[in-house]
Design a protein around this motif. Structure first.
Motif, PDB file in Angstrom:
ATOM      1  N   ASP A 106      -6.893  11.357   3.739  1.00 23.68           N
ATOM      2  CA  ASP A 106      -7.596  10.868   4.935  1.00 23.68           C
ATOM      3  C   ASP A 106      -9.041  11.350   4.976  1.00 23.68           C
ATOM      4  O   ASP A 106      -9.889  10.722   5.587  1.00 23.68           O
ATOM      5  N   LYS A 144      -2.229   0.086  12.356  1.00 22.34           N
ATOM      6  CA  LYS A 144      -2.839  -0.364  11.093  1.00 22.34           C
ATOM      7  C   LYS A 144      -2.977  -1.883  11.042  1.00 22.34           C
ATOM      8  O   LYS A 144      -3.768  -2.399  10.267  1.00 22.34           O
ATOM      9  N   PHE A 202       0.842  -1.201   0.000  1.00 21.75           N
ATOM     10  CA  PHE A 202       0.000   0.000   0.000  1.00 21.75           C
ATOM     11  C   PHE A 202       0.877   1.251   0.000  1.00 21.75           C
ATOM     12  O   PHE A 202       1.196   1.804   1.046  1.00 21.75           O
ATOM     13  N   PRO A 238     -12.243   5.796   3.985  1.00 25.08           N
ATOM     14  CA  PRO A 238     -11.887   4.478   4.513  1.00 25.08           C
ATOM     15  C   PRO A 238     -10.365   4.365   4.610  1.00 25.08           C
ATOM     16  O   PRO A 238      -9.660   4.847   3.723  1.00 25.08           O
ATOM     17  N   ASP A 239      -9.881   3.778   5.685  1.00 25.53           N
ATOM     18  CA  ASP A 239      -8.448   3.503   5.795  1.00 25.53           C
ATOM     19  C   ASP A 239      -8.224   2.129   5.167  1.00 25.53           C
ATOM     20  O   ASP A 239      -8.485   1.094   5.783  1.00 25.53           O
ATOM     21  N   ILE A 240      -7.747   2.141   3.936  1.00 24.55           N
ATOM     22  CA  ILE A 240      -7.688   0.904   3.144  1.00 24.55           C
ATOM     23  C   ILE A 240      -6.712  -0.082   3.774  1.00 24.55           C
ATOM     24  O   ILE A 240      -7.015  -1.266   3.946  1.00 24.55           O
ATOM     25  N   LEU A 241      -5.542   0.418   4.127  1.00 24.68           N
ATOM     26  CA  LEU A 241      -4.510  -0.458   4.703  1.00 24.68           C
ATOM     27  C   LEU A 241      -5.018  -1.137   5.976  1.00 24.68           C
ATOM     28  O   LEU A 241      -4.870  -2.349   6.167  1.00 24.68           O
ATOM     29  N   LYS A 261       2.511   3.266  13.965  1.00 25.79           N
ATOM     30  CA  LYS A 261       1.571   3.153  12.832  1.00 25.79           C
ATOM     31  C   LYS A 261       1.410   1.702  12.424  1.00 25.79           C
ATOM     32  O   LYS A 261       0.317   1.255  12.088  1.00 25.79           O
ATOM     33  N   GLY A 276       2.634  -1.613   4.467  1.00 22.87           N
ATOM     34  CA  GLY A 276       2.188  -0.220   4.387  1.00 22.87           C
ATOM     35  C   GLY A 276       3.388   0.706   4.235  1.00 22.87           C
ATOM     36  O   GLY A 276       4.542   0.287   4.409  1.00 22.87           O
ATOM     37  N   PHE A 277       3.110   1.939   3.894  1.00 20.78           N
ATOM     38  CA  PHE A 277       4.148   2.966   3.831  1.00 20.78           C
ATOM     39  C   PHE A 277       3.799   4.032   4.860  1.00 20.78           C
ATOM     40  O   PHE A 277       2.623   4.249   5.156  1.00 20.78           O
ATOM     41  N   ALA A 300       0.145   4.017  -1.805  1.00 24.53           N
ATOM     42  CA  ALA A 300      -0.596   5.228  -2.167  1.00 24.53           C
ATOM     43  C   ALA A 300      -0.612   6.233  -1.028  1.00 24.53           C
ATOM     44  O   ALA A 300      -0.592   5.852   0.147  1.00 24.53           O
ATOM     45  N   VAL A 331      -3.068   8.142   0.334  1.00 22.77           N
ATOM     46  CA  VAL A 331      -4.531   8.256   0.296  1.00 22.77           C
ATOM     47  C   VAL A 331      -4.966   9.452   1.129  1.00 22.77           C
ATOM     48  O   VAL A 331      -4.477   9.640   2.251  1.00 22.77           O
TER      49      VAL A 331
HETATM   50  N1  CTP Z   1      -3.533   4.408   3.851  1.00 26.12           N
HETATM   51  C1  CTP Z   1      -4.646   3.791   3.331  1.00 26.12           C
HETATM   52  N2  CTP Z   1      -5.861   4.408   3.389  1.00 26.12           N
HETATM   53  C2  CTP Z   1      -5.994   5.620   3.961  1.00 26.12           C
HETATM   54  C3  CTP Z   1      -4.865   6.270   4.489  1.00 26.12           C
HETATM   55  C4  CTP Z   1      -3.653   5.637   4.409  1.00 26.12           C
HETATM   56  O1  CTP Z   1      -4.516   2.672   2.809  1.00 26.12           O
HETATM   57  N3  CTP Z   1      -7.179   6.198   3.989  1.00 26.12           N
HETATM   58  C5  CTP Z   1      -2.228   3.722   3.822  1.00 26.12           C
HETATM   59  C6  CTP Z   1      -1.200   4.336   2.935  1.00 26.12           C
HETATM   60  O2  CTP Z   1      -1.231   3.793   1.632  1.00 26.12           O
HETATM   61  C7  CTP Z   1       0.090   3.972   3.657  1.00 26.12           C
HETATM   62  C8  CTP Z   1      -0.299   3.975   5.110  1.00 26.12           C
HETATM   63  O3  CTP Z   1      -1.717   3.795   5.129  1.00 26.12           O
HETATM   64  O4  CTP Z   1       0.501   2.660   3.348  1.00 26.12           O
HETATM   65  C9  CTP Z   1       0.104   5.175   5.898  1.00 26.12           C
HETATM   66  O5  CTP Z   1      -0.639   6.269   5.555  1.00 26.12           O
HETATM   67  P1  CTP Z   1      -0.582   7.648   6.379  1.00 26.12           P
HETATM   68  O6  CTP Z   1      -1.495   8.574   5.692  1.00 26.12           O
HETATM   69  O7  CTP Z   1       0.830   8.062   6.532  1.00 26.12           O
HETATM   70  O8  CTP Z   1      -1.143   7.187   7.769  1.00 26.12           O
HETATM   71  P2  CTP Z   1      -2.199   7.874   8.664  1.00 26.12           P
HETATM   72  O9  CTP Z   1      -2.961   6.783   9.304  1.00 26.12           O
HETATM   73  O10 CTP Z   1      -2.968   8.870   7.888  1.00 26.12           O
HETATM   74  O11 CTP Z   1      -1.323   8.553   9.763  1.00 26.12           O
HETATM   75  P3  CTP Z   1      -1.022  10.086  10.039  1.00 26.12           P
HETATM   76  O12 CTP Z   1      -1.820  10.898   9.067  1.00 26.12           O
HETATM   77  O13 CTP Z   1      -1.404  10.233  11.434  1.00 26.12           O
HETATM   78  O14 CTP Z   1       0.446  10.205   9.817  1.00 26.12           O
END
Ligand code: CTP
Length: 398
Positions: free
Chosen positions: A276, A341, A270, A303-306, A337, A322-323, A272, A274
């Motif tokens: 938030d 996740k 993952f 949606p938080d896909i990861l 994280k 994840g990244f 991308a 994405v």
């Molecule tokens: N990701 C996802 N779906 C989302 C947000 C993030 O799949 N809605 C995945 C990204 O592809 C990545 C990882 O979650 O692999 C980290 O995303 P990040 O945006 O850095 O994490 P957050 O949970 O948003 O943490 P924060 O904003 O507090 O740094």
């Protein structure tokens, strides 16, 4: 290189059949032997003469006469081929393959063989998105058939969308990947990449600075190791790599749906960036300046896909990566994280502006797993991707 590889090329009846002529040339340039078979309908689009001339071999027409010894011999040939390529794979051919029909030479060859099959679909966008075709696609994937494309773009029928056959060189890359004895041969992998665009109104959106370079490099590196890659990408600056199945999306919700459609896979990466949040109710008309003051945008959580995929039951990929893009306390934040996740690994990097990483060509990452944090030296994004792909291959082999 494909020297001494034997490819049985089934040419379906669609306008994209003209590209199969170039495909034959490209395959032969790389040393492959190509035996072409034209379906009855393909003969309406390209002539057996041009196909045979380019292949340097007789092009078999779909005259379906299994009493003819030559046709029987041809079935033998389909078994001795290293790979069967179906290009263009029309909706009709895919339907026959999925249903197990064998009522002409092409479909009989496909049924009578245990040789791996690679399909390059080409059809009108509505035919591609039709539930029947999507059902057939799932069935064929479950049967072990590999796919390259289709791509999105202008179509011969005047419409725009997914359904265009991959370019000959993309198909060649997929052929090479399929025939490579790479450590990920036979593995299905999903990669998300790029930013997402969250609409405010029909002309405005919220985005981020992700170029999609790292995700594209990871997808390419995995394909080079022989994996069948589904590449779900937001609107990125860099083009998708050849030889992967590209699923273009815009919003986080679309990305989430596309990820679900790609499962099950052996590994999900993952990469991308994405968004938030999205605008809770995007306007379907352009917002106008008004005397009532500034517009107020209300947000809703995406949606938080990861996290969602990491928490899945049966459909959870055995390896979820994840990244984490951080600007401070990188290891600490990324370690937290990973736990939050629920993924197996986090590839963390420092994206504070001084590093020049976001949108740049290099990356300096820390791989966080059960074994703690492993710091990699700063290197090109391609090199990071190859190292990560090799680690993924090791993990799936172990
Ligand atoms: N990701 C996802 N779906 C989302 C947000 C993030 O799949 N809605 C995945 C990204 O592809 C990545 C990882 O979650 O692999 C980290 O995303 P990040 O945006 O850095 O994490 P957050 O949970 O948003 O943490 P924060 O904003 O507090 O740094």
């Amino acid at each position: 290189m494909l020297s001494s590889k034997r490819i049985l090329l089934i040419i379906g009846g669609g306008i994209a059949a003209y590209k199969s002529l170039d495909l034959i040339r490209r395959l032969r340039e790389r040393g492959a032997d190509v035996t072409p078979v034209l379906t009855r309908a393909a003969g309406e689009f390209v002539t057996p003469l041009s196909v045979s001339a380019l292949a340097g071999e007789k092009g078999y027409r779909d005259l379906f006469d299994l009493t003819d010894e030559a046709e029987m011999g041809h079935i033998q040939l389909s078994r001795s081929a290293d790979l069967i390529v179906v290009a263009p794979a029309t909706a009709d051919l895919m339907g026959k393959m999925a249903a197990g029909l064998a009522n002409d030479l092409a479909s009989t060859l496909l049924m009578a063989t245990d040789t791996p099959v690679l399909c390059a679909p080409a059809m009108n966008v509505r035919m591609w998105t039709h539930p029947a075709t999507q059902r057939n696609l799932k069935q064929l994937q479950a049967d072990g058939v590999r796919f390259v494309g289709p791509n999105e773009g202008d179509m011969a029928c005047g419409e725009y969308g997914p359904g265009r056959m991959s370019e000959p060189l993309e198909i060649v890359t997929a052929v090479e990947a399929r025939l490579s004895a790479g450590p990920l041969a036979g593995r299905r992998v999903l990669v998300t990449s790029g930013p997402t665009h969250e609409p405010i109104d029909p002309v405005r959106y919220i985005a981020n600075r992700s170029s999609g370079a790292q995700g594209a490099a990871v997808a390419r590196a995995l394909a080079e190791l022989g994996a069948e890659v589904t590449f779900v990408t937001g609107p990125a600056d860099v083009p998708p790599p050849a030889g992967v199945r590209v699923v273009p999306v815009e919003t986080a919700q679309q990305m989430s749906d596309a990820v679900d459609a790609a499962l099950p896979v052996d590994a999900g990466i993952f990469a991308a960036a994405v968004a938030d949040w999205r605008v809770a109710s995007a306007s379907d008309k352009k917002l106008k300046k008004s005397r009532d003051g500034l517009p107020v945008l209300e947000f809703a959580e995406n949606p938080d896909i990861l996290k969602r995929v990491s928490g899945m039951g049966v459909n959870r990929p055995p390896l979820v990566v994840g990244f984490a893009a951080e600007t401070d306390n990188v290891i600490e934040h990324a370690t937290a994280k990973r736990l939050r996740k629920g993924c197996d690994w986090i590839v963390a990097n420092d994206v504070s502006p001084a590093t020049g990483i976001m949108g740049g060509s290099e990356n300096a990452v820390i791989l966080i797993s059960d074994n703690g944090a492993e710091e990699w030296p700063r290197m090109g994004k391609g090199e990071v991707a190859r190292r990560l792909a090799a680690k993924i291959a090791d993990a799936l082999a172990g």
